[in-house]
Design a protein around this motif. Structure first.
Motif, PDB file in Angstrom:
ATOM      1  N   SER A 150       0.833  -1.203   0.000  1.00  0.00           N
ATOM      2  CA  SER A 150       0.000   0.000   0.000  1.00  0.00           C
ATOM      3  C   SER A 150       0.867   1.251   0.000  1.00  0.00           C
ATOM      4  CB  SER A 150      -0.914  -0.010   1.225  1.00  0.00           C
ATOM      5  OG  SER A 150      -1.655   1.171   1.292  1.00  0.00           O
ATOM      6  N   LEU A 151       1.921   1.235   0.810  1.00  0.00           N
ATOM      7  CA  LEU A 151       2.817   2.391   0.872  1.00  0.00           C
ATOM      8  C   LEU A 151       3.559   2.594  -0.443  1.00  0.00           C
ATOM      9  CD1 LEU A 151       4.316   1.997   4.458  1.00  0.00           C
ATOM     10  CD2 LEU A 151       2.654   3.706   3.690  1.00  0.00           C
ATOM     11  N   GLU A 152       3.979   1.483  -1.060  1.00  0.00           N
ATOM     12  CA  GLU A 152       4.738   1.583  -2.309  1.00  0.00           C
ATOM     13  C   GLU A 152       3.860   2.045  -3.466  1.00  0.00           C
ATOM     14  OE1 GLU A 152       6.414  -2.309  -2.718  1.00  0.00           O
ATOM     15  OE2 GLU A 152       7.925  -1.943  -1.174  1.00  0.00           O
ATOM     16  N   SER A 153       2.606   1.668  -3.462  1.00  0.00           N
ATOM     17  CA  SER A 153       1.740   2.023  -4.591  1.00  0.00           C
ATOM     18  C   SER A 153       1.083   3.387  -4.415  1.00  0.00           C
ATOM     19  CB  SER A 153       0.657   0.960  -4.777  1.00  0.00           C
ATOM     20  OG  SER A 153      -0.224   0.961  -3.666  1.00  0.00           O
ATOM     21  N   LYS A 154       1.190   3.944  -3.240  1.00  0.00           N
ATOM     22  CA  LYS A 154       0.583   5.243  -2.968  1.00  0.00           C
ATOM     23  C   LYS A 154       1.429   6.339  -3.612  1.00  0.00           C
ATOM     24  CE  LYS A 154      -1.638   7.205   1.028  1.00  0.00           C
ATOM     25  NZ  LYS A 154      -1.700   7.193   2.470  1.00  0.00           N
ATOM     26  N   PRO A 155       0.797   7.209  -4.390  1.00  0.00           N
ATOM     27  CA  PRO A 155       1.587   8.294  -4.993  1.00  0.00           C
ATOM     28  C   PRO A 155       2.093   9.248  -3.911  1.00  0.00           C
ATOM     29  CG  PRO A 155      -0.754   8.580  -5.461  1.00  0.00           C
ATOM     30  CD  PRO A 155      -0.599   7.262  -4.760  1.00  0.00           C
ATOM     31  N   LYS A 156       3.275   9.823  -4.158  1.00  0.00           N
ATOM     32  CA  LYS A 156       3.869  10.746  -3.192  1.00  0.00           C
ATOM     33  C   LYS A 156       3.114  12.070  -3.152  1.00  0.00           C
ATOM     34  CE  LYS A 156       8.435   8.776  -3.313  1.00  0.00           C
ATOM     35  NZ  LYS A 156       8.759   7.882  -4.356  1.00  0.00           N
ATOM     36  N   THR A 157       2.470  12.414  -4.254  1.00  0.00           N
ATOM     37  CA  THR A 157       1.649  13.623  -4.293  1.00  0.00           C
ATOM     38  C   THR A 157       0.260  13.228  -4.762  1.00  0.00           C
ATOM     39  OG1 THR A 157       2.150  14.140  -6.590  1.00  0.00           O
ATOM     40  CG2 THR A 157       3.641  15.047  -4.933  1.00  0.00           C
ATOM     41  N   LYS A 158      -0.662  14.120  -4.592  1.00  0.00           N
ATOM     42  CA  LYS A 158      -2.023  13.830  -5.018  1.00  0.00           C
ATOM     43  C   LYS A 158      -2.154  13.898  -6.532  1.00  0.00           C
ATOM     44  CE  LYS A 158      -4.032  15.147  -0.711  1.00  0.00           C
ATOM     45  NZ  LYS A 158      -5.083  15.716   0.031  1.00  0.00           N
ATOM     46  N   ILE A 159      -1.256  14.629  -7.156  1.00  0.00           N
ATOM     47  CA  ILE A 159      -1.282  14.762  -8.611  1.00  0.00           C
ATOM     48  C   ILE A 159      -0.059  14.038  -9.162  1.00  0.00           C
ATOM     49  CG2 ILE A 159      -1.206  16.385 -10.540  1.00  0.00           C
ATOM     50  CD1 ILE A 159      -2.288  18.505  -8.564  1.00  0.00           C
ATOM     51  N   GLN A 160      -0.291  13.116 -10.077  1.00  0.00           N
ATOM     52  CA  GLN A 160       0.823  12.409 -10.685  1.00  0.00           C
ATOM     53  C   GLN A 160       1.565  13.369 -11.626  1.00  0.00           C
ATOM     54  OE1 GLN A 160       2.032   9.725  -9.872  1.00  0.00           O
ATOM     55  NE2 GLN A 160       0.505   8.226  -9.310  1.00  0.00           N
ATOM     56  N   LEU A 161       2.860  13.531 -11.400  1.00  0.00           N
ATOM     57  CA  LEU A 161       3.679  14.422 -12.211  1.00  0.00           C
ATOM     58  C   LEU A 161       4.851  13.664 -12.815  1.00  0.00           C
ATOM     59  CD1 LEU A 161       4.010  17.397  -9.688  1.00  0.00           C
ATOM     60  CD2 LEU A 161       2.487  17.288 -11.654  1.00  0.00           C
ATOM     61  N   PRO A 162       5.248  14.059 -14.012  1.00  0.00           N
ATOM     62  CA  PRO A 162       6.481  13.469 -14.558  1.00  0.00           C
ATOM     63  C   PRO A 162       7.655  13.857 -13.657  1.00  0.00           C
ATOM     64  CG  PRO A 162       5.252  14.667 -16.262  1.00  0.00           C
ATOM     65  CD  PRO A 162       4.594  14.947 -14.951  1.00  0.00           C
ATOM     66  N   ASP A 163       8.683  13.041 -13.611  1.00  0.00           N
ATOM     67  CA  ASP A 163       9.838  13.275 -12.744  1.00  0.00           C
ATOM     68  C   ASP A 163      10.479  14.639 -12.985  1.00  0.00           C
ATOM     69  OD1 ASP A 163       9.506  10.861 -11.502  1.00  0.00           O
ATOM     70  OD2 ASP A 163      11.032   9.812 -12.704  1.00  0.00           O
ATOM     71  N   ILE A 204       9.133  17.474 -13.983  1.00  0.00           N
ATOM     72  CA  ILE A 204       8.301  18.533 -13.404  1.00  0.00           C
ATOM     73  C   ILE A 204       8.401  18.489 -11.879  1.00  0.00           C
ATOM     74  CG2 ILE A 204       5.933  19.440 -13.201  1.00  0.00           C
ATOM     75  CD1 ILE A 204       7.109  19.711 -16.025  1.00  0.00           C
ATOM     76  N   ALA A 205       8.384  17.302 -11.314  1.00  0.00           N
ATOM     77  CA  ALA A 205       8.496  17.150  -9.858  1.00  0.00           C
ATOM     78  C   ALA A 205       9.824  17.727  -9.374  1.00  0.00           C
ATOM     79  CB  ALA A 205       8.365  15.683  -9.462  1.00  0.00           C
ATOM     80  N   GLU A 206      10.912  17.513 -10.139  1.00  0.00           N
ATOM     81  CA  GLU A 206      12.225  18.061  -9.766  1.00  0.00           C
ATOM     82  C   GLU A 206      12.209  19.592  -9.798  1.00  0.00           C
ATOM     83  OE1 GLU A 206      15.575  16.364 -11.867  1.00  0.00           O
ATOM     84  OE2 GLU A 206      14.664  14.368 -11.683  1.00  0.00           O
ATOM     85  N   ILE A 207      11.559  20.157 -10.820  1.00  0.00           N
ATOM     86  CA  ILE A 207      11.457  21.621 -10.920  1.00  0.00           C
ATOM     87  C   ILE A 207      10.707  22.168  -9.714  1.00  0.00           C
ATOM     88  CG2 ILE A 207      10.379  23.527 -12.223  1.00  0.00           C
ATOM     89  CD1 ILE A 207      10.987  21.828 -14.784  1.00  0.00           C
ATOM     90  N   PHE A 208       9.569  21.555  -9.377  1.00  0.00           N
ATOM     91  CA  PHE A 208       8.795  22.000  -8.210  1.00  0.00           C
ATOM     92  C   PHE A 208       9.601  21.849  -6.927  1.00  0.00           C
ATOM     93  CE2 PHE A 208       4.430  21.156 -10.357  1.00  0.00           C
ATOM     94  CZ  PHE A 208       4.394  22.451 -10.836  1.00  0.00           C
ATOM     95  N   GLU A 209      10.362  20.792  -6.822  1.00  0.00           N
ATOM     96  CA  GLU A 209      11.178  20.578  -5.625  1.00  0.00           C
ATOM     97  C   GLU A 209      12.232  21.675  -5.500  1.00  0.00           C
ATOM     98  OE1 GLU A 209      12.517  18.898  -2.075  1.00  0.00           O
ATOM     99  OE2 GLU A 209      10.630  18.684  -3.145  1.00  0.00           O
ATOM    100  N   LYS A 210      12.858  22.060  -6.607  1.00  0.00           N
ATOM    101  CA  LYS A 210      13.838  23.161  -6.589  1.00  0.00           C
ATOM    102  C   LYS A 210      13.167  24.458  -6.144  1.00  0.00           C
ATOM    103  CE  LYS A 210      17.049  21.471 -10.071  1.00  0.00           C
ATOM    104  NZ  LYS A 210      17.545  21.637 -11.446  1.00  0.00           N
TER     105      LYS A 210
END
Length: 164
Positions: free
Chosen positions: A137-150, A152-158
């Motif tokens: 369950s933990l592994e399949s749960k997305p880290k964010t509520k919106i699925q983002l390409p890696d 874009i996620a890196e840009i947001f993290e920066k």
């Protein structure tokens, strides 16, 4: 199930019992709640009254029925009465105890026996399965509520860290 018989047979509970019998009882009830939730079987835990002074008591804890017998009644006697009262063509009763005499008595009531060791092995297997289910369950749960390409996620993290 004969509560004190199981406590005396399971190493974790036996160790707890030497220091604090109430903690051993509580831990057994917690484990049986997990067992009931995982298997769907109704669980009744019966404790001998001679360890707890007073009159017969019944209560529910974690949806488990817990019974302390009357003063001059043993857990074995109560379990036999329960086996008789609960027996019908649609219900298969299993009694968990390692008391050999009790095992034969409950056979006569149409119940099946499960030794303390068998119940422990089954409980260990259930706990492993629960752990695996939680991990999946933990592994399949997305880290964010919106699925983002890696990317874009890196840009947001920066941006989150104050960088550009």
């Amino acid at each position: 199930m004969d509560g004190y018989n199981i406590i005396g047979a399971w190493p974790e509970l036996r160790a707890l019992k030497t220091g604090d019998l109430a903690s051993a009882r509580d831990r057994l009830i917690e484990k049986m709640a997990e067992y009931q939730a995982f298997t769907g079987y109704k669980v009744i835990v019966v404790f001998d009254a001679h360890y707890v002074q007073g009159i017969e008591k019944k209560y529910k804890n974690y949806k488990i029925e817990v019974i302390f017998t009357r003063e001059n009644e043993t857990a074995d006697e109560r379990i036999e009465k329960l086996a008789i009262s609960l027996a019908n063509i649609k219900t298969q009763i299993h009694v968990a105890t390692s008391d050999y005499t009790e095992q034969w008595a409950i056979f006569g009531q149409g119940a099946l026996r499960k030794s303390a060791r068998e119940l422990l092995r089954e409980m260990e297997s259930i706990e492993k399965n629960i752990g695996k289910n939680v991990q999946k369950s933990l592994e399949s749960k997305p880290k964010t509520k919106i699925q983002l390409p890696d990317e874009i996620a890196e840009i947001f993290e920066k941006w989150r860290r104050g960088g550009q």
